[in-house]
Design a protein around this motif. Structure first.
Motif, PDB file in Angstrom:
ATOM      1  N   GLU A 114       0.833  -1.198   0.000  1.00  0.00           N
ATOM      2  CA  GLU A 114       0.000   0.000   0.000  1.00  0.00           C
ATOM      3  C   GLU A 114       0.871   1.253   0.000  1.00  0.00           C
ATOM      4  N   SER A 115       0.304   2.322  -0.539  1.00  0.00           N
ATOM      5  CA  SER A 115       0.962   3.619  -0.485  1.00  0.00           C
ATOM      6  C   SER A 115      -0.096   4.706  -0.541  1.00  0.00           C
ATOM      7  N   GLY A 116       0.303   5.916  -0.161  1.00  0.00           N
ATOM      8  CA  GLY A 116      -0.589   7.056  -0.316  1.00  0.00           C
ATOM      9  C   GLY A 116      -1.202   7.591   0.964  1.00  0.00           C
ATOM     10  N   GLY A 117      -0.949   6.952   2.078  1.00  0.00           N
ATOM     11  CA  GLY A 117      -1.499   7.460   3.326  1.00  0.00           C
ATOM     12  C   GLY A 117      -0.797   8.724   3.771  1.00  0.00           C
ATOM     13  N   GLY A 118      -1.301   9.324   4.851  1.00  0.00           N
ATOM     14  CA  GLY A 118      -0.675  10.525   5.375  1.00  0.00           C
ATOM     15  C   GLY A 118      -1.610  11.330   6.229  1.00  0.00           C
ATOM     16  N   LEU A 149      -7.325  12.202  -0.211  1.00  0.00           N
ATOM     17  CA  LEU A 149      -6.145  11.353  -0.344  1.00  0.00           C
ATOM     18  C   LEU A 149      -6.470  10.244  -1.319  1.00  0.00           C
ATOM     19  N   ARG A 150      -5.439   9.719  -1.956  1.00  0.00           N
ATOM     20  CA  ARG A 150      -5.616   8.576  -2.844  1.00  0.00           C
ATOM     21  C   ARG A 150      -4.660   7.481  -2.409  1.00  0.00           C
ATOM     22  N   LEU A 151      -5.215   6.340  -2.047  1.00  0.00           N
ATOM     23  CA  LEU A 151      -4.414   5.185  -1.674  1.00  0.00           C
ATOM     24  C   LEU A 151      -4.236   4.269  -2.878  1.00  0.00           C
ATOM     25  N   SER A 152      -3.091   3.613  -2.931  1.00  0.00           N
ATOM     26  CA  SER A 152      -2.816   2.627  -3.970  1.00  0.00           C
ATOM     27  C   SER A 152      -2.384   1.319  -3.327  1.00  0.00           C
ATOM     28  N   CYS A 153      -2.694   0.227  -3.992  1.00  0.00           N
ATOM     29  CA  CYS A 153      -2.256  -1.087  -3.534  1.00  0.00           C
ATOM     30  C   CYS A 153      -1.829  -1.877  -4.755  1.00  0.00           C
ATOM     31  N   ALA A 154      -0.569  -2.295  -4.756  1.00  0.00           N
ATOM     32  CA  ALA A 154      -0.039  -3.078  -5.869  1.00  0.00           C
ATOM     33  C   ALA A 154       0.184  -4.514  -5.416  1.00  0.00           C
ATOM     34  N   ALA A 155      -0.382  -5.454  -6.182  1.00  0.00           N
ATOM     35  CA  ALA A 155      -0.241  -6.868  -5.874  1.00  0.00           C
ATOM     36  C   ALA A 155       0.797  -7.506  -6.791  1.00  0.00           C
ATOM     37  N   ASN A 160     -10.228 -17.069  -2.814  1.00  0.00           N
ATOM     38  CA  ASN A 160     -11.503 -17.699  -2.533  1.00  0.00           C
ATOM     39  C   ASN A 160     -11.869 -17.366  -1.093  1.00  0.00           C
ATOM     40  N   ALA A 161     -12.958 -17.959  -0.608  1.00  0.00           N
ATOM     41  CA  ALA A 161     -13.447 -17.604   0.724  1.00  0.00           C
ATOM     42  C   ALA A 161     -12.441 -17.935   1.826  1.00  0.00           C
ATOM     43  N   ASP A 162     -11.586 -18.903   1.565  1.00  0.00           N
ATOM     44  CA  ASP A 162     -10.650 -19.347   2.596  1.00  0.00           C
ATOM     45  C   ASP A 162      -9.238 -18.803   2.417  1.00  0.00           C
ATOM     46  N   THR A 163      -8.986 -18.145   1.307  1.00  0.00           N
ATOM     47  CA  THR A 163      -7.624 -17.712   1.011  1.00  0.00           C
ATOM     48  C   THR A 163      -7.609 -16.248   0.665  1.00  0.00           C
ATOM     49  N   ASN A 164      -7.037 -15.450   1.542  1.00  0.00           N
ATOM     50  CA  ASN A 164      -6.878 -14.040   1.232  1.00  0.00           C
ATOM     51  C   ASN A 164      -5.592 -13.506   1.828  1.00  0.00           C
ATOM     52  N   PHE A 165      -5.172 -12.402   1.304  1.00  0.00           N
ATOM     53  CA  PHE A 165      -3.882 -11.812   1.621  1.00  0.00           C
ATOM     54  C   PHE A 165      -4.083 -10.373   2.090  1.00  0.00           C
ATOM     55  N   TRP A 166      -3.121  -9.924   2.913  1.00  0.00           N
ATOM     56  CA  TRP A 166      -3.205  -8.580   3.473  1.00  0.00           C
ATOM     57  C   TRP A 166      -1.907  -7.822   3.254  1.00  0.00           C
ATOM     58  N   GLY A 167      -2.047  -6.522   3.033  1.00  0.00           N
ATOM     59  CA  GLY A 167      -0.889  -5.662   3.047  1.00  0.00           C
ATOM     60  C   GLY A 167      -0.548  -5.284   4.479  1.00  0.00           C
ATOM     61  N   LYS A 168       0.528  -4.533   4.646  1.00  0.00           N
ATOM     62  CA  LYS A 168       0.965  -4.153   5.991  1.00  0.00           C
ATOM     63  C   LYS A 168       0.214  -2.949   6.529  1.00  0.00           C
ATOM     64  N   GLY A 169      -0.475  -2.244   5.660  1.00  0.00           N
ATOM     65  CA  GLY A 169      -1.277  -1.111   6.098  1.00  0.00           C
ATOM     66  C   GLY A 169      -0.595   0.228   5.891  1.00  0.00           C
ATOM     67  N   THR A 170      -1.432   1.251   5.741  1.00  0.00           N
ATOM     68  CA  THR A 170      -0.937   2.611   5.610  1.00  0.00           C
ATOM     69  C   THR A 170      -1.810   3.516   6.491  1.00  0.00           C
ATOM     70  N   GLN A 171      -1.171   4.401   7.227  1.00  0.00           N
ATOM     71  CA  GLN A 171      -1.887   5.247   8.174  1.00  0.00           C
ATOM     72  C   GLN A 171      -2.516   6.432   7.458  1.00  0.00           C
ATOM     73  N   VAL A 172      -3.785   6.670   7.761  1.00  0.00           N
ATOM     74  CA  VAL A 172      -4.487   7.871   7.307  1.00  0.00           C
ATOM     75  C   VAL A 172      -4.943   8.623   8.548  1.00  0.00           C
ATOM     76  N   THR A 173      -4.510   9.859   8.653  1.00  0.00           N
ATOM     77  CA  THR A 173      -4.882  10.693   9.794  1.00  0.00           C
ATOM     78  C   THR A 173      -5.563  11.952   9.278  1.00  0.00           C
ATOM     79  N   VAL A 174      -6.768  12.183   9.756  1.00  0.00           N
ATOM     80  CA  VAL A 174      -7.526  13.370   9.358  1.00  0.00           C
ATOM     81  C   VAL A 174      -7.613  14.289  10.573  1.00  0.00           C
ATOM     82  N   SER A 175      -6.935  15.398  10.478  1.00  0.00           N
ATOM     83  CA  SER A 175      -6.865  16.300  11.621  1.00  0.00           C
ATOM     84  C   SER A 175      -6.485  17.696  11.168  1.00  0.00           C
ATOM     85  N   SER A 176      -7.005  18.689  11.884  1.00  0.00           N
ATOM     86  CA  SER A 176      -6.630  20.068  11.590  1.00  0.00           C
ATOM     87  C   SER A 176      -5.455  20.503  12.465  1.00  0.00           C
TER      88      SER A 176
END
Length: 116
Positions: free
Chosen positions: A6-10, A18-24, A100-116
């Motif tokens: 993943e990329s694009g957090g902030g 914001l626009r997040l991207s995920c490349a497999a 399939n229902a039993d097999t899925n993969f995850w990215g490590k995550g990207t932080q999105v913070t919305v704050s003034s």
């Protein structure tokens, strides 16, 4: 081995975008579904948006009209365009890909913070 990056957090101000991207990588065939989940502190991970099969999309009620999920022609990169962001959108956003229902993969995550 399938990898999702993943990329694009902030940090963004309320009502910003914001626009997040995920490349497999690591798989020759398309996934049955790809999507974005998020997890805020003290809360369970929840589905934000998904794109399935031929292009059917689904969204959490809380993001409908504000977020848009899309993918490229190779079906190995997905995007999440997030507009009109709110403080409650603050979370770690995870990319998910299903074979399939039993097999899925995850990215490590990207932080999105919305704050003034």
């Amino acid at each position: 081995q399938v990898q999702l990056v993943e990329s694009g957090g902030g940090l963004v101000q309320p009502e910003g975008s914001l626009r997040l991207s995920c490349a497999a990588s690591g798989r020759k065939f398309a996934f049955t579904a790809m999507g974005w989940y998020r997890q805020a502190p003290g809360k369970e991970r929840e589905l934000v948006a998904a794109i399935i099969g031929g292009g059917i999309t689904k969204y959490a009620d809380s993001v409908k009209g504000r977020f848009t999920i899309s993918r490229d022609k190779s079906q190995t990169v997905i995007y999440l365009q997030m507009n009109s962001l709110r403080a409650e959108d603050t979370a770690v956003y995870y990319c998910n890909a299903k074979i399939n229902a039993d097999t899925n993969f995850w990215g490590k995550g990207t932080q999105v913070t919305v704050s003034s």
